[in-house]
Enzyme design. Structure first.
Site, PDB file in Angstrom:
ATOM      1  N   ARG A  57     -25.929  -3.246   5.270  1.00 61.37           N
ATOM      2  CA  ARG A  57     -25.594  -4.632   4.954  1.00 61.37           C
ATOM      3  C   ARG A  57     -26.241  -5.627   5.906  1.00 61.37           C
ATOM      4  NH1 ARG A  57     -20.890  -5.588   1.843  1.00 61.37           N
ATOM      5  NH2 ARG A  57     -21.699  -4.792  -0.105  1.00 61.37           N
ATOM      6  N   LYS A 100       0.848  -1.200   0.000  1.00 61.96           N
ATOM      7  CA  LYS A 100       0.000   0.000   0.000  1.00 61.96           C
ATOM      8  C   LYS A 100       0.878   1.242   0.000  1.00 61.96           C
ATOM      9  CE  LYS A 100      -4.511   0.486   1.963  1.00 61.96           C
ATOM     10  NZ  LYS A 100      -5.584  -0.003   2.779  1.00 61.96           N
ATOM     11  N   GLU A 158     -19.986  -6.824   8.339  1.00 62.25           N
ATOM     12  CA  GLU A 158     -21.012  -6.152   9.130  1.00 62.25           C
ATOM     13  C   GLU A 158     -22.091  -7.119   9.608  1.00 62.25           C
ATOM     14  OE1 GLU A 158     -19.725  -5.000   6.283  1.00 62.25           O
ATOM     15  OE2 GLU A 158     -18.806  -3.112   6.888  1.00 62.25           O
TER      16      GLU A 158
HETATM   17  C1  LIG Z   1     -19.207  -3.046   3.459  1.00 65.47           C
HETATM   18  C2  LIG Z   1     -18.068  -2.068   3.662  1.00 65.47           C
HETATM   19  N1  LIG Z   1     -17.508  -1.942   4.892  1.00 65.47           N
HETATM   20  C3  LIG Z   1     -16.496  -1.081   5.089  1.00 65.47           C
HETATM   21  C4  LIG Z   1     -16.006  -0.331   4.061  1.00 65.47           C
HETATM   22  C5  LIG Z   1     -14.903   0.703   4.290  1.00 65.47           C
HETATM   23  N2  LIG Z   1     -13.674   0.357   3.582  1.00 65.47           N
HETATM   24  C6  LIG Z   1     -13.336   0.924   2.409  1.00 65.47           C
HETATM   25  S1  LIG Z   1     -11.905   0.346   1.798  1.00 65.47           S
HETATM   26  C7  LIG Z   1     -11.679  -0.654   3.126  1.00 65.47           C
HETATM   27  C8  LIG Z   1     -10.472  -1.519   3.225  1.00 65.47           C
HETATM   28  C9  LIG Z   1     -10.406  -2.450   2.089  1.00 65.47           C
HETATM   29  O1  LIG Z   1      -9.290  -3.273   2.248  1.00 65.47           O
HETATM   30  P1  LIG Z   1      -8.772  -4.136   1.045  1.00 65.47           P
HETATM   31  O2  LIG Z   1      -9.894  -4.826   0.383  1.00 65.47           O
HETATM   32  O3  LIG Z   1      -7.675  -4.992   1.542  1.00 65.47           O
HETATM   33  O4  LIG Z   1      -8.222  -3.053   0.032  1.00 65.47           O
HETATM   34  P2  LIG Z   1      -6.910  -2.127   0.156  1.00 65.47           P
HETATM   35  O5  LIG Z   1      -7.412  -0.764   0.552  1.00 65.47           O
HETATM   36  O6  LIG Z   1      -6.013  -2.713   1.182  1.00 65.47           O
HETATM   37  O7  LIG Z   1      -6.332  -2.109  -1.184  1.00 65.47           O
HETATM   38  C10 LIG Z   1     -12.738  -0.532   4.031  1.00 65.47           C
HETATM   39  C11 LIG Z   1     -12.850  -1.235   5.312  1.00 65.47           C
HETATM   40  C12 LIG Z   1     -16.617  -0.491   2.795  1.00 65.47           C
HETATM   41  N3  LIG Z   1     -16.251   0.229   1.740  1.00 65.47           N
HETATM   42  N4  LIG Z   1     -17.622  -1.373   2.630  1.00 65.47           N
END
Ligand SMILES: Cc1ncc(C[n+]2csc(CCOP(=O)(O)OP(=O)(O)O)c2C)c(N)n1
Length: 612
Positions: free
Chosen positions: A366, A249, A338
């Site tokens: 959700r 990242k 969730e």
């Molecule tokens: C249902 C839901 N819960 C929480 C989020 C908030 N959220 C956005 S990006 C993220 C992290 C995603 O992690 P990952 O899939 O590993 O992607 P990265 O950012 O590490 O590339 C979260 C928790 C969301 N978008 N949707």
């Protein structure tokens, strides 16, 4: 990307991490014929830049500008409109089946992070994909991070794989290096014996194979040539395949590499600069609602070991990171899950614990059935703390928290409230812990009202509001974030001789029947205000109350969000667009009840400058 996102805000670290991966994807696949489906889509900026949106990039996250997420209305290259996590494999599988049924021949690629892979929907989709056995490519963008480090047993497994991959790479490098030195081979083998334990690491690819996927990888996701090769290989398999790419990242931008958690999502520069006065001094910062939530929980948890806070991958957003370190047995991050978070809390409640589920309004959607079936039906005392309720701003239509008063109020046994300011938030949290049924507290994104905080917590009566200002001409009954602007609107109206009552309803359910009916009978003119959709919301509940109570001589105007999705834009701008700021509320009062202020101010254009 760095200059633009640090200016406008948005997801920086995740996008920097997928630059090479996105280039490789677009070289190997022919978008939009081939479909690239991004999970969440917060990492789709590079994809946007490469698919004809470079010129528009400065409008990212601005009103009517480029969305911070994929949007089918924005570009044919955005195969699926998203913003919530865990949808990509399901959507991609649907597209793949549609292709098969139409005897078409394009490719479908889901790109999912290790954080979102842990969400329940992803497994439901993997399970189904393995069953259908069709041509589907899942690219796992594994950076070991969700917003904070990814939690869970799967994450642990992936991290073993990462370690073994990096170990293998390092071993090869050392081997090559030592072979050039005198006696190098001998030295290499003694190092090898020393590392005997690490060498025995098994590649845990079996899980994917059990799901019916072919596993390819792990591979360096920053190496474009290697990525292209493996994607071409995946393309030719014609069955479900997972390409496991390891990325970092924030790659390429040192501050983001060093602190990917902070750079996951940046606030617009204007909001950061707002906190600095003209003389360069930091202005006295008004704490955010999230901070007050965490601060209050800290005090409550310290006194009561039965309180368990559950969050779904949003420790940072909910300001709980520090608290989680301090109270590891009372704060649980369950990952982007969730639905699980809610039923897990229900289980805790059955055993006498006091769960506080801290989930953003938009993401709690959700878990609708889990709240209904697992919490409300058995009437379990679970507390829901809904951050980012109301208009959230630049994150846009996928993230607005504008439905919760409606979707929570319709559930039997549930009480729903919203504090008018941060001081009331702490009292409501304190109140919630003694309640014997589900209770939801919704509060907005951003700073509180800047009011002083009472040192002692006190209980607030359930289903009771308060009269903040008594007036004879008209009554504004507001809830949550709209109470303070309503008070201000009453001041505007007073300048034009309109005498306004202002009620802080505090509860959308149960309603303060006595107070509302009293106010209605006094002024006969009511404006309800809420930062929620009108449909099934607070104002609708007031109308129902009046109808059921046989009150027919009261005129009611409801202010809130009409039946539409609210676009992205500055929070203050959107509030004014929907008449939910002080000026807008005052203007609507006069527009709807011209008779009230007719003598002083007939048409709305006579309002103070800037009122529109
Ligand atoms: C249902 C839901 N819960 C929480 C989020 C908030 N959220 C956005 S990006 C993220 C992290 C995603 O992690 P990952 O899939 O590993 O992607 P990265 O950012 O590490 O590339 C979260 C928790 C969301 N978008 N949707």
């Amino acid at each position: 990307m760095v200059s633009q996102v640090t200016e406008n805000g948005g997801h920086l670290a995740s996008n920097l991490g997928v630059v090479e991966l996105t280039i490789a994807l677009h070289r190997v696949f022919d978008s939009p014929k081939d479909k690239i489906v991004w999970d969440v889509g917060h990492q789709s900026y590079v994809h946007k830049l490469l698919t004809g949106r470079r010129e528009q990039f400065p409008s990212l996250r601005q009103y009517q500008g480029l969305s911070g997420f994929p949007d089918r209305d924005e570009s044919p290259h955005d195969a699926f409109t998203t913003g919530h996590g865990g949808t990509s494999i399901s959507a991609a599988l649907g597209m793949a089946l549609a292709r098969d049924l139409a005897h078409d021949n394009y490719h479908v690629v889901a790109v999912i992070g290790d954080g979102c892979l842990a969400s329940g929907m992803s497994y439901e989709a993997l399970n189904h994909a393995g069953h259908l056995g069709t041509n589907l490519i899942v690219v796992l963008n594994d950076n070991g991070m969700s917003i904070s480090p990814t939690v869970g047993a799967l994450a642990r497994r992936l991290s073993i794989l990462r370690t073994s991959y990096h170990y293998k790479q390092a071993k090869e490098r050392i081997s090559r290096l030592l072979s050039f030195l005198p006696g190098g081979r001998k030295l290499y083998w003694s190092l090898e014996r020393l590392k005997g334990g690490a060498k025995a690491i098994v590649m845990p690819t079996m899980m994917w194979e059990e799901f019916g996927f072919t596993y390819l990888g792990p591979i360096d996701g920053h190496n474009i040539a290697e990525m292209e090769l493996i994607l071409k290989q995946a393309k030719n398999l014609g069955k479900p395949v997972i390409v496991h790419a390891l990325t970092a990242k924030g790659k390429g931008y040192k501050p983001a590499e060093d602190d990917p958690v902070h750079f996951h999502s940046l606030a617009p520069k204007r909001l950061i600069l707002n906190q600095v006065q003209d003389n360069g001094q930091k202005s006295k910062e008004i704490p955010s609602y999230s901070r007050i939530f965490a601060q209050t929980m800290r005090r409550l948890i310290t006194d009561n070991a039965k309180i368990i806070v559950v969050t779904a991958a949003m420790l940072e957003g909910n300001s709980l990171s520090l608290l989680a370190k301090e109270f590891p047995h009372q704060i649980y991050d369950v990952g982007i899950c969730e639905e699980h978070a809610v039923t897990f809390a229900a289980g805790l409640a059955t055993q006498g614990f006091i769960p506080v589920v801290a989930i953003y309004s938009t993401f709690l959607q959700r878990a609708f059935d889990q709240i209904l079936h697992d919490v409300c039906l058995p009437n379990l005392p679970v507390v829901f703390a809904l951050d980012r309720s109301g208009i959230v701003g630049e994150d846009g239509k996928t993230h607005q928290g504008l439905l919760d008063l409606s979707y929570l109020s319709l559930m039997p046994n549930m009480a729903v409230c919203a504090p008018k300011d941060e001081n009331e938030l702490q009292h409501l949290l304190y109140t919630a812990l003694d309640i014997k049924h589900p209770l939801a507290i919704r509060y907005p994104r951003g700073q509180g009202a800047g009011v002083p905080l009472d040192q002692e917590f006190h209980k607030l009566p359930i289903g009771k509001g308060e009269m903040l200002k008594q007036g004879d001409d008209i009554a504004i009954i507001a809830i949550g974030s709209t109470v303070m602007p309503s008070l201000e609107a009453a001041e505007h109206l007073a300048r034009y001789g309109i005498d306004t009552s202002v009620v802080n309803a505090r509860f959308a359910k149960p309603l303060d029947r006595e107070l509302i009916l009293k106010v209605a009978s006094h002024t006969k003119k009511i404006v309800t205000v809420e930062e929620n959709v009108l449909s099934g919301g607070f104002g609708a509940a007031v109308l129902e109350l009046l109808a059921e109570s046989g009150v027919s001589n009261v005129k009611v105007k409801r202010l809130g969000i009409p039946d539409e999705f609210v676009e992205q834009g500055r929070q203050d701008f959107l509030r004014s667009l929907y008449h939910l700021d002080a000026q807008g509320i005052a203007q609507q009062v006069v527009a709807f009840f011209p008779e009230v202020g007719a003598s002083m101010l007939a048409p709305t254009q006579h309002l103070p400058k800037g009122a529109a």
